[in-house]
Design an enzyme around this catalytic site. Structure first.
Site, mmCIF file in Angstrom:
data_model
loop_
_atom_site.group_PDB
_atom_site.id
_atom_site.type_symbol
_atom_site.label_atom_id
_atom_site.label_comp_id
_atom_site.label_asym_id
_atom_site.label_seq_id
_atom_site.Cartn_x
_atom_site.Cartn_y
_atom_site.Cartn_z
ATOM 1 N N ALA A 225 0.819 -1.216 0.000
ATOM 2 C CA ALA A 225 0.000 0.000 0.000
ATOM 3 C C ALA A 225 0.854 1.269 0.000
ATOM 4 O O ALA A 225 0.599 2.212 0.745
ATOM 5 C CB ALA A 225 -0.978 0.003 1.176
ATOM 6 N N ASP A 253 4.910 -12.774 6.013
ATOM 7 C CA ASP A 253 4.104 -14.001 5.864
ATOM 8 C C ASP A 253 4.355 -14.668 4.517
ATOM 9 O O ASP A 253 3.706 -15.658 4.182
ATOM 10 C CB ASP A 253 2.605 -13.698 6.054
ATOM 11 N N ILE A 255 3.413 -13.765 1.802
ATOM 12 C CA ILE A 255 2.306 -13.445 0.886
ATOM 13 C C ILE A 255 2.351 -11.946 0.583
ATOM 14 O O ILE A 255 2.325 -11.539 -0.572
ATOM 15 C CB ILE A 255 0.948 -13.826 1.513
ATOM 16 N N HIS A 256 2.471 -11.139 1.635
ATOM 17 C CA HIS A 256 2.532 -9.679 1.447
ATOM 18 C C HIS A 256 3.821 -9.234 0.785
ATOM 19 O O HIS A 256 3.834 -8.239 0.056
ATOM 20 C CB HIS A 256 2.374 -8.958 2.789
ATOM 21 N N ASP A 279 -0.058 -7.491 11.485
ATOM 22 C CA ASP A 279 -1.221 -6.888 10.832
ATOM 23 C C ASP A 279 -2.389 -7.886 10.835
ATOM 24 O O ASP A 279 -3.219 -7.892 9.931
ATOM 25 C CB ASP A 279 -0.863 -6.458 9.390
ATOM 26 N N LEU A 312 -5.486 -7.821 -0.695
ATOM 27 C CA LEU A 312 -5.096 -8.354 0.616
ATOM 28 C C LEU A 312 -5.674 -7.467 1.706
ATOM 29 O O LEU A 312 -5.644 -6.241 1.602
ATOM 30 C CB LEU A 312 -3.569 -8.409 0.741
ATOM 31 N N GLY A 314 -5.040 -7.417 5.474
ATOM 32 C CA GLY A 314 -4.444 -7.873 6.725
ATOM 33 C C GLY A 314 -4.035 -9.324 6.608
ATOM 34 O O GLY A 314 -4.013 -9.892 5.501
HETATM 35 ZN ZN LIG Z 1 -2.624 -1.179 6.576
#
Ligand SMILES: [Zn+2]
Length: 393
Positions: A225, A253, A255-256, A279, A312, A314
């Site tokens: 983001a 993770d 993934i992020h 998160d 995504l 969190g």
């Molecule tokens: Zn955020």
């Protein structure tokens, strides 16, 4: 009554001799002494709880600065019992302190969340200690909203934001620094000892430099983001990587952020510049399936939390997995990386004089991990909170 606990036969992750075999003694909730080699014979009388660590790894308890929920609850629900359940779930994953984190919401729901934390701040029986609030939003960039509710994103107005930061419970505030209208809030936060982080932002390199001059000191879920690294426009990421006093939150993770990019981050910032966060949202600790975020639904599948459009929203990550993933991604040993799950976070919010490392005089906040990073024992201020054992006798 004096209460002591001796943990011996542990690989201790202290700042100066990380990984050495030794012992740690707590007294009245604090670390009383630390030694290496064989356990000591304790002088004096009085009860001492003894834990044979069997060669496992003893680290400072994890500090999660960015976590929204768990076990079906979130801070934004405004429920005291929900917050307690969250604190106990985090403790079962080695977390000894956390900042309950808001979402972008109405002024009214944010105020309610702040009031709840004001009431509950401090140790939570059987759980991690609630250190305060991380206000994530609502002063973000709608173009980088991620799962933040775009309908409620707004600019910081004094009339609304000043009472928030004067509540005294906010320790970390995440905003989009590219807006002139948000810059005053950085100054007001810095004056009050509140750390400011850049989040859900399209800030370019120059805008980040300007915000850093105002005292912005952190970047929220780095790479996610925000404006990525371009070779002609360094973006939010480029500024975060090259500004020494900016710490970088990371959702490790896999993934992020791809493991290779996790490695780049640690190589560039050094372990001291990276703060592991989860998160995590309300679905953490629950089976995969469909859950409500606010009035929107999310789906948990293969470890990822997504809105219906695939964004995504969190995570369901836990801190011990984040640390394990970061070791694997970077190829660096825990002797270098232990700071990313505790000390760096403590420093970021100004609590490192009493939390964040295994040092005499600090709070006895501890986590014992086995070789596969499974949490064996969590201790908060000298009390075993996980595994929960009913008192006998
Ligand atoms: Zn955020």
């Amino acid at each position: 009554m004096t209460k002591r606990m001796l943990i011996y036969n542990a690989r201790l992750f202290t700042p100066h001799h990380p990984g050495q075999l030794g012992w740690l003694l707590t007294k009245n909730g604090q670390i009383r002494s630390i030694g290496f080699g064989q356990r000591p014979i304790l002088p004096g009388t009085g009860e001492v709880e003894e834990v044979d660590a069997q060669g496992n790894m003893l680290l400072p308890g994890f500090i999660d600065l960015h976590v929204h929920g768990a076990m079906g609850h979130e801070l934004m629900d405004g429920s005291a019992s929900g917050l307690e359940e969250m604190a106990r779930f985090y403790a079962s994953h080695g977390v000894t302190s956390f900042l309950a984190t808001t979402w972008t919401a109405s002024r009214d729901s944010i105020s309610k969340a702040l009031e709840l934390v004001e009431e509950m701040q401090g140790p939570i029986p059987g759980g991690a200690t609630l250190l305060g609030v991380h206000l994530e939003g609502p002063y973000l960039n709608p173009a980088r909203c991620g799962a933040q509710d775009v309908r409620l994103i707004r600019r910081a107005e004094r009339e609304e934001a000043l009472p928030f930061i004067e509540s005294g419970v906010i320790r970390l505030l995440a905003l989009a620094p590219e807006y002139e209208e948000n810059l005053w809030l950085i100054d007001e936060c810095v004056k009050r000892g509140i750390t400011v982080s850049a989040a859900h932002t399209a800030a370019n390199y120059e805008q980040m430099q300007a915000a850093a001059a105002h005292g912005l000191a952190q970047v929220t879920h780095t790479f996610n983001a925000m404006q990525g690294l371009g070779h002609r426009e360094p973006g939010t990421v480029g500024a975060a990587l090259t500004t020494p006093h900016i710490s970088c939150e990371l959702i490790a993770d896999n993934i992020h952020v791809h493991p290779a990019v996790q490695k780049i981050l640690v190589d560039v910032k050094s372990p001291a510049g990276v703060i592991l966060i989860t998160d995590a949202i309300r679905a953490a600790g629950l089976p995969e399936g469909e859950y409500m975020l606010d009035d929107r639904s999310v789906r948990i599948q293969e470890g990822a939390v997504r809105l219906p459009d695939g964004t995504l929203a969190g995570s369901i990550l836990t801190m011990e997995r984040a640390l394990q993933n970061l070791c694997a991604a970077t190829g660096r040993p825990l002797t270098e990386l232990w700071v990313t799950s505790s000390l760096n976070a403590a420093r970021a919010i100004g609590v490192s004089s009493h939390k964040g490392s295994l040092e005499v005089g600090k709070d006895a906040d501890l986590v014992l991990l086995d070789e596969s990073f499974e949490v064996q024992v969590t201790v908060v201020q000298g009390e075993v909170v996980y595994p929960f054992l009913p008192q006998t006798g």
